[in-house]
Design a protein around this motif. Structure first.
Motif, short mmCIF file in Angstrom:
data_model
loop_
_atom_site.label_atom_id
_atom_site.label_comp_id
_atom_site.label_asym_id
_atom_site.label_seq_id
_atom_site.Cartn_x
_atom_site.Cartn_y
_atom_site.Cartn_z
N SER A 61 0.95 -1.22 0.07
CA SER A 61 -0.11 0.19 0.15
C SER A 61 0.73 1.34 0.08
N GLN A 62 0.26 2.41 -0.03
CA GLN A 62 0.98 3.71 -0.01
C GLN A 62 1.43 3.85 1.08
N ALA A 63 0.83 3.44 2.33
CA ALA A 63 1.32 3.69 3.69
C ALA A 63 2.71 2.75 3.93
N VAL A 64 2.59 1.47 3.51
CA VAL A 64 3.61 0.66 3.50
C VAL A 64 4.86 1.43 2.90
N LEU A 65 4.65 1.70 1.59
CA LEU A 65 5.67 2.19 0.79
C LEU A 65 6.46 3.53 1.47
N ALA A 66 5.53 4.44 2.05
CA ALA A 66 5.96 5.35 2.98
C ALA A 66 6.70 5.26 4.20
N SER A 67 6.42 4.04 4.62
CA SER A 67 6.93 3.62 5.81
C SER A 67 8.43 3.14 5.41
N VAL A 68 8.63 2.38 4.13
CA VAL A 68 9.77 1.89 3.86
C VAL A 68 10.81 2.81 3.38
N LEU A 69 10.49 3.96 2.76
CA LEU A 69 10.94 4.93 2.63
C LEU A 69 11.17 6.17 3.31
N ASN A 70 10.84 5.91 4.50
CA ASN A 70 10.79 6.87 5.79
C ASN A 70 10.24 8.42 5.12
N THR A 71 8.84 8.08 4.68
CA THR A 71 8.37 9.34 4.25
C THR A 71 6.82 9.43 4.76
N SER A 72 6.34 10.42 4.25
CA SER A 72 4.55 10.36 4.95
C SER A 72 3.89 9.77 3.81
N LEU A 73 2.77 9.47 4.38
CA LEU A 73 1.63 8.86 3.31
C LEU A 73 1.35 10.08 2.22
N SER A 74 1.17 11.13 2.79
CA SER A 74 0.74 12.20 1.92
C SER A 74 1.90 12.68 1.00
N THR A 75 2.97 12.49 0.95
CA THR A 75 3.96 12.75 0.13
C THR A 75 3.85 11.52 -1.02
N VAL A 76 3.87 10.17 -0.60
CA VAL A 76 3.63 9.13 -1.75
C VAL A 76 2.49 9.36 -2.22
N ARG A 77 1.47 9.81 -1.90
CA ARG A 77 0.34 10.29 -2.65
C ARG A 77 0.36 11.19 -3.70
N GLN A 78 1.24 12.31 -3.32
CA GLN A 78 1.35 13.41 -4.13
C GLN A 78 2.30 12.93 -5.43
N TRP A 79 3.28 11.89 -5.03
CA TRP A 79 4.25 11.55 -5.95
C TRP A 79 3.47 10.75 -6.95
N GLU A 80 2.45 10.04 -6.48
CA GLU A 80 1.77 9.04 -7.52
C GLU A 80 0.65 9.96 -8.32
N ILE A 81 0.29 11.16 -7.89
CA ILE A 81 -0.39 11.78 -8.60
C ILE A 81 0.28 13.08 -9.43
N GLY A 82 1.35 13.04 -9.32
CA GLY A 82 2.33 14.11 -10.08
C GLY A 82 2.77 15.35 -9.34
N GLN A 83 2.05 15.55 -8.17
CA GLN A 83 2.22 17.03 -7.69
C GLN A 83 3.68 17.13 -7.08
N LYS A 84 4.41 15.91 -6.67
CA LYS A 84 5.57 16.20 -6.16
C LYS A 84 6.65 15.17 -6.93
N HIS A 85 8.01 14.95 -6.89
CA HIS A 85 8.86 14.16 -7.20
C HIS A 85 9.92 13.54 -6.11
N PRO A 86 10.02 12.36 -6.05
CA PRO A 86 11.08 12.06 -4.87
C PRO A 86 12.35 12.57 -5.45
N SER A 87 13.05 12.96 -4.16
CA SER A 87 14.38 13.54 -4.50
C SER A 87 15.26 13.13 -3.32
#
Length: 107
Positions: free
Chosen positions: A62-88
């Motif tokens: 899930s997005q929540a698990v991905l956020a946990s694995v990458l040590n970031t927030s759930l909202s950040t992963v959501r924003q990545w997947e809708i194209g509002q932000k990009h991982p850096s």
């Protein structure tokens, strides 16, 4: 991978191997060897929103698990997947590691 990328990768690998040999022989100090190490690092690719979602779905997390694995927030992963932000930074590196090596590499 293009022919140019293969060629430059092979050249960098040869340069790095030569530098390692010179370092072991005492002709190159640690500081200079670190510069060669940095030069020969492979760049972290940029991931599109579709690619991020594809990686997540490939490992059935899930997005929540991905956020946990990458040590970031759930909202950040959501924003990545809708194209509002990009991982850096570290997130992009961890995402690349997940993509190349699998979930076991990060857990």
């Amino acid at each position: 991978m293009t022919a140019k990328a293969k060629t430059s990768g092979a050249i960098l690998a040869a340069v790095h191997e030569t530098a390692e040999d010179l370092h072991q022989a005492g002709f190159i100090d640690k500081r200079r060897m670190r510069q060669y190490d940095a030069l020969c690092l492979t760049p972290v690719p940029e991931y599109s929103s579709e690619a991020i979602k594809a990686v997540r779905e490939r490992y059935k997390i899930s997005q929540a698990v991905l956020a946990s694995v990458l040590n970031t927030s759930l909202s950040t992963v959501r924003q990545w997947e809708i194209g509002q932000k990009h991982p850096s930074g570290p997130s992009a590196k961890l995402l690349d590691l997940l993509d190349r090596k699998g979930l076991e590499a990060l857990i």
